[in-house]
Enzyme design. Structure first.
Site, PDB file in Angstrom:
ATOM      1  CE  LYS A  63      -0.484  -0.153   5.199  1.00 59.30           C
ATOM      2  NZ  LYS A  63       0.242   1.303   5.443  1.00 59.30           N
ATOM      3  CE  LYS A  92       4.760  -3.772   8.221  1.00 60.46           C
ATOM      4  NZ  LYS A  92       4.071  -4.762   9.465  1.00 60.46           N
ATOM      5  CG  ASP A  93       5.035   4.229   9.537  1.00 65.67           C
ATOM      6  OD1 ASP A  93       5.481   2.875   9.544  1.00 65.67           O
ATOM      7  OD2 ASP A  93       5.322   4.911  10.414  1.00 65.67           O
ATOM      8  CE  LYS A  94      -3.640   8.685   5.039  1.00 66.18           C
ATOM      9  NZ  LYS A  94      -4.418   9.588   5.586  1.00 66.18           N
TER      10      LYS A  94
END
EC number: 5.4.99.27
Length: 390
Positions: A63, A92-94
């Site tokens: 993503k 997980k981080d954006k």
């Protein structure tokens, strides 16, 4: 409440710089328990388990500029299924490009293969007889670009030869909220059963917001929930859910039942993290070599992640833990919170290894690459050089 991220390992000047100017500046690739790295832009031909009992399907989610929960919600809508049908090993981080393993049941491979969502790729689909659980990973590999470094440091040739083999095992700012670092404050109120204050802290209490969002939070603080609901945007989905649920039940605790269980757990987890970070600060003055009374993991001293079944250390570390315990007026039994979960408590390393650390300075951009074990924060590594939390 501060975040308690205060100390450093390296005795050096910090050179500033900008993280995450673009999502591609922060690449996070999950490392599976067997050491397999889920690389961005590449596929892995995982073998289906045979015989397959029809239970689970695992896949890799790649993503860009999505957080894990929102990406999962989009996949749920696209497959016309339910959130409870999915699991993952870690969030997980954006604002990043990330990979992670996910699992689901009650779906067919064809449903996943047909998903078309911008900035989301589903790949490496595999039939499995095993449920994927939180924590089913070794860690993550990071490739991070730091831009806009202070000019006086750009001329230093050693930017391409930086060294780091361990860091203080702080919980990073992501645990507390990048935009609004108040998650631990909400968590403390929930732990104290002060659900009204938790509600107002989460939905109100403007910090750096502007425009409609700032006005909406001010309206919450003044008790005008209907006015706030009109001004909150799509980016404030959880605030809107809380307010709508409050209208339904007229009960602040019941309002939180509108949120995903994982988010409600994260509030209390953030309070636990806040307490742990303070233990790191207190232990710093004594060093991190094993001392009498330490509880060790991989020969590294650990600190208490306080919960209802906490095992305290002895000696100096035990004194640190009990001092924080008493200062916060902790009642361990209160970490069993109806409708929110039972927060067991565990031990966590006070420092953590940094594996395969490399640096390269090219065209005014410093690129750091390294691996961390699960539950550790890349921004704590970059902070050693930049001085910035994230």
């Amino acid at each position: 409440m501060p975040l308690n991220i205060e100390k450093y390992i390296l005795k050096t000047n910090r050179f500033g710089g900008t993280l995450k100017k673009y999502p591609e500046d922060f690449i996070v690739e999950e490392i599976m328990p067997d050491g397999t790295v889920l690389e961005v832009g590449k596929e892995i031909d995982f073998l289906d388990e045979t015989p397959w009992n029809g239970s689970f399907i695992h896949f890799t989610l790649e993503k860009r500029n999505w957080n894990t929960m929102d990406a999962l919600s989009a996949i749920v809508r696209a497959t016309k299924t339910k959130r409870k049908n999915f699991g993952f090993a870690g969030t997980k981080d954006k604002f990043a490009v990330t990979t992670q393993r996910m699992g689901c049941f009650g779906l067919k491979k064809e449903q996943l293969e047909s998903v078309k969502i911008p900035e989301i790729i589903i790949k490496d689909i595999q039939k499995s007889n095993k449920k994927l659980r939180m924590g089913d990973l070794f860690g993550n590999r990071f490739t991070i670009n730091i831009r806009d470094i202070e000019k006086k440091y750009m001329e230093l040739e050693n930017l391409s030869d930086l060294k780091l083999d361990h860091v203080l095992n702080y919980f990073g700012i992501q645990r507390f909220g990048l935009k609004r670092p108040i998650t631990h404050i909400v968590g403390k109120f929930i732990y104290e059963r002060d659900f009204e204050s938790a509600f107002y802290t989460y939905c109100g209490t403007p910090i750096s917001e502007t425009g409609d969002e700032k006005e909406a939070r001010e309206l919450v603080d003044s008790g005008n929930f209907k006015g706030a609901l009109k001004l909150f945007s799509k980016g404030n989905e959880y605030e809107k859910r809380l307010i709508q649920q409050y209208f339904k039940y007229k009960d602040f605790k019941m309002a939180f039942t509108a949120l995903p269980p994982q988010l409600n757990s994260m509030f209390v987890n953030a309070y636990q993290a806040y307490l742990f970070n303070e233990m790191v600060n207190e232990r710093y003055n004594f060093g991190f070599e094993p001392l009498t009374g330490d509880i060790l993991e991989d020969n590294i001293p650990t600190g208490a992640l306080i919960g209802y079944n906490t095992e305290f250390g002895k000696g100096i570390q035990g004194e640190i833990e009990k001092e924080i315990f008493n200062r916060e007026n902790i009642d361990l039994k209160k970490f069993k919170i109806e409708d929110f979960g039972n927060f067991y408590g565990t031990r966590r390393k006070l420092i953590t290894p940094v594996y395969d650390f490399k640096s390269e300075f090219k065209e005014k951009v410093l690129t750091l690459s390294f691996k961390l074990e699960r539950g550790n924060y890349a921004t704590i590594v970059t902070r050693e050089f930049t001085g910035n939390l994230g």
